[in-house]
Design a protein around this motif. Structure first.
Motif, short mmCIF file in Angstrom:
data_model
loop_
_atom_site.label_atom_id
_atom_site.label_comp_id
_atom_site.label_asym_id
_atom_site.label_seq_id
_atom_site.Cartn_x
_atom_site.Cartn_y
_atom_site.Cartn_z
N GLN A 284 -43.95 -21.20 -30.70
CA GLN A 284 -42.94 -20.24 -30.19
C GLN A 284 -41.59 -20.96 -29.45
O GLN A 284 -40.60 -20.76 -29.89
N LEU A 285 -42.00 -21.86 -28.71
CA LEU A 285 -40.75 -22.72 -28.25
C LEU A 285 -40.16 -23.45 -29.10
O LEU A 285 -38.83 -23.46 -28.88
N GLU B 41 -36.26 -23.19 -29.88
CA GLU B 41 -35.36 -24.54 -29.84
C GLU B 41 -34.45 -25.04 -31.02
O GLU B 41 -33.47 -24.89 -31.08
N SER B 42 -35.10 -24.35 -32.15
CA SER B 42 -34.52 -24.57 -33.55
C SER B 42 -33.28 -23.40 -33.47
O SER B 42 -32.27 -23.50 -33.93
N HIS B 43 -33.79 -22.22 -32.99
CA HIS B 43 -32.67 -21.17 -33.25
C HIS B 43 -31.26 -21.65 -32.09
O HIS B 43 -30.18 -21.54 -32.66
N TYR B 44 -31.68 -21.86 -31.02
CA TYR B 44 -30.71 -22.39 -30.08
C TYR B 44 -29.84 -23.61 -30.61
O TYR B 44 -28.60 -23.42 -30.41
N ASN B 45 -30.44 -24.18 -31.43
CA ASN B 45 -29.66 -25.52 -31.96
C ASN B 45 -28.83 -24.87 -32.92
O ASN B 45 -27.78 -25.14 -33.33
N PHE B 46 -29.20 -23.82 -33.83
CA PHE B 46 -28.42 -23.16 -34.86
C PHE B 46 -27.13 -22.54 -34.07
O PHE B 46 -26.07 -22.68 -34.63
N LEU B 47 -27.52 -22.00 -33.03
CA LEU B 47 -26.46 -21.49 -32.31
C LEU B 47 -25.26 -22.37 -31.83
O LEU B 47 -24.14 -21.91 -31.85
N MET B 48 -25.95 -23.56 -31.37
CA MET B 48 -24.97 -24.35 -30.54
C MET B 48 -24.17 -25.08 -31.99
O MET B 48 -23.16 -25.72 -31.38
N VAL C 125 -24.25 -20.66 -21.96
CA VAL C 125 -25.60 -20.15 -21.44
C VAL C 125 -26.38 -20.86 -22.54
O VAL C 125 -27.84 -21.06 -22.09
N VAL C 126 -26.32 -20.70 -23.76
CA VAL C 126 -27.15 -21.19 -24.97
C VAL C 126 -27.54 -22.71 -24.48
O VAL C 126 -28.75 -23.02 -24.81
N LYS D 165 -31.74 -26.33 -23.17
CA LYS D 165 -32.25 -27.57 -22.26
C LYS D 165 -33.52 -27.13 -21.54
O LYS D 165 -34.49 -27.74 -21.41
N LYS D 166 -33.67 -25.64 -21.02
CA LYS D 166 -34.96 -25.37 -20.54
C LYS D 166 -36.02 -25.32 -21.30
O LYS D 166 -37.22 -25.91 -21.17
N VAL D 167 -35.86 -24.70 -22.67
CA VAL D 167 -36.71 -24.82 -23.73
C VAL D 167 -37.40 -26.15 -24.04
O VAL D 167 -38.34 -26.55 -24.12
N THR D 168 -36.28 -27.17 -24.26
CA THR D 168 -36.66 -28.62 -24.46
C THR D 168 -37.57 -29.30 -23.32
O THR D 168 -38.52 -29.84 -23.74
#
Length: 168
Positions: free
Chosen positions: A98-99, A103-110, A138-139, A144-147
């Protein structure tokens, strides 16, 4: 008389399962290559060193051993707690997946530009703007937290797999 048991860590059992699966694949490969013989009319066939019963006995033994070890590992995965995460190994592996999705989705947003521009139509082109509706800072913090959590969780799972001993 009972068979003597020995203790092995989860990691040893996983490696043993992998080795047994490789042996099983070799036996199946040998069987596929040697279970038939081709020869020309009038020639005497040269028979390979293949025996169906021996092959089946070896594959069945390997299947039983793989199943036994996977059962022990599965039991360990649902009964052993990963230190620092208050969840068993099985839950921790699900959480890790799940993490990684997060991470993949946050990278997409970034990867999105704050504002992007595109043109549509011919000649009398329209300019269309696309603006993100979230704060990339925020993303970035969430990423960073997720990584960091992924790294800590992976180490905790590895440590648990190396220190948890199972009677085999």
């Amino acid at each position: 008389r009972r068979k003597k048991t020995m203790k092995k860590c989860n990691t040893q059992i996983m490696k043993e399962i992998k080795t047994l699966e490789e042996y099983r694949a070799k036996w199946i490969g040998i069987e596929r290559a040697n279970c038939t013989v081709s020869y020309l009319q009038g020639e005497e066939p040269v028979l390979p060193d293949y025996d169906y019963e021996t092959t089946r006995a070896n594959v069945d033994y390997l299947d039983n051993e793989i199943r036994r070890l996977k059962g022990l590992l599965a039991y360990s995965n649902v009964t052993t707690i990963v230190e620092g995460f208050d969840m068993n190994i099985n839950e921790a592996l699900i959480y890790l997946a799940q993490l990684k999705q997060k991470e993949s989705h946050y990278n997409f947003l970034m990867g999105k530009n704050k504002i992007s521009r595109s043109t549509s139509g011919f000649g009398n082109a329209n300019i269309e703007f696309t603006k993100i509706l979230y704060d990339q800072d925020v993303v970035r913090e969430e990423l960073k937290k997720v990584t960091d959590t992924i790294m800590m969780l992976q180490m905790a799972i590895d440590r648990t797999n190396l220190t948890n001993m199972i009677d085999c």
